[in-house]
Design a protein around this motif. Structure first.
Motif, short mmCIF file in Angstrom:
data_model
loop_
_atom_site.label_atom_id
_atom_site.label_comp_id
_atom_site.label_asym_id
_atom_site.label_seq_id
_atom_site.Cartn_x
_atom_site.Cartn_y
_atom_site.Cartn_z
N ARG A 62 42.41 28.38 31.31
CA ARG A 62 40.43 28.29 31.39
C ARG A 62 40.59 27.09 32.36
O ARG A 62 39.56 26.73 32.74
N GLU A 63 41.13 26.33 32.19
CA GLU A 63 40.90 24.99 33.39
C GLU A 63 41.43 25.49 34.58
O GLU A 63 41.09 24.79 35.17
N THR A 64 42.52 25.98 34.65
CA THR A 64 42.53 27.25 36.21
C THR A 64 41.23 28.41 36.92
O THR A 64 40.75 27.81 37.90
N TYR A 65 41.39 29.07 36.08
CA TYR A 65 39.79 29.69 36.89
C TYR A 65 38.72 30.28 35.43
O TYR A 65 38.99 29.61 34.87
N LYS A 66 37.95 29.29 36.80
CA LYS A 66 36.08 29.79 35.65
C LYS A 66 35.97 30.69 35.24
O LYS A 66 34.60 30.59 34.59
N GLY A 67 36.91 31.91 35.69
CA GLY A 67 36.32 32.83 34.94
C GLY A 67 36.94 33.59 33.78
O GLY A 67 36.81 35.20 32.54
N ILE A 69 37.49 32.50 29.75
CA ILE A 69 37.05 31.22 28.72
C ILE A 69 37.02 31.51 27.41
O ILE A 69 38.39 32.55 27.17
N ASN A 80 41.55 34.64 25.11
CA ASN A 80 40.02 34.03 25.93
C ASN A 80 39.86 35.71 26.43
O ASN A 80 40.11 36.76 25.93
N TYR A 83 35.52 37.07 32.85
CA TYR A 83 34.71 38.00 33.00
C TYR A 83 34.79 38.83 33.78
O TYR A 83 35.92 38.91 34.85
N SER A 86 34.81 37.60 37.91
CA SER A 86 35.42 36.57 38.31
C SER A 86 36.80 36.14 39.64
O SER A 86 37.21 35.32 39.90
#
Length: 119
Positions: A62-67, A69, A80, A83, A86
């Protein structure tokens, strides 16, 4: 990320079964009767795939990839959601599907694991 490719990959994993949850409008993938992946949408209908993940790794992703969540409508520690838009590599997503499958498979009884391996 294409839904059909993800569905096909999920179905290549030993013992995988599929159903469609009408209430959630989501395709679900199970091994030994336990869900390891769900393909559906968020509250706005944006396509997502939700996967089980080891908690520390889930946080790092989650911290590494914006897509990526916390799991939509799932336990936020262990799931997790990713998207479809993403722009993550297919290899990474397939790796995460395999990780989710393995986490579920390892929790099955030895008898069920053996039955699945025999298929």
């Amino acid at each position: 990320m294409e839904k059909e490719k993800l569905q096909s990959f999920c179905m290549t994993l030993s013992g995988t079964t599929h159903d469609y949850q009408v209430d959630w409008q989501a395709d679900r993938y199970h091994v030994g009767g336990k869900m390891f992946a769900m393909i559906g949408g968020d509250s706005e209908g944006k396509p997502i795939i939700t996967l089980k993940c080891e908690p520390k790794r889930a946080e790092e992703l989650r911290e590494t990839y914006k897509g990526i969540i916390p799991g939509y409508y799932m336990n936020k520690t262990h799931w997790n959601s990713i998207y479809f838009d993403s722009n993550l590599s297919t290899d990474l997503i397939e790796n995460l599907i395999q990780h989710s499958y393995n986490l579920i498979f390892e929790k099955l009884t030895k008898k069920v694991q053996k039955e699945i391996r025999m298929e």
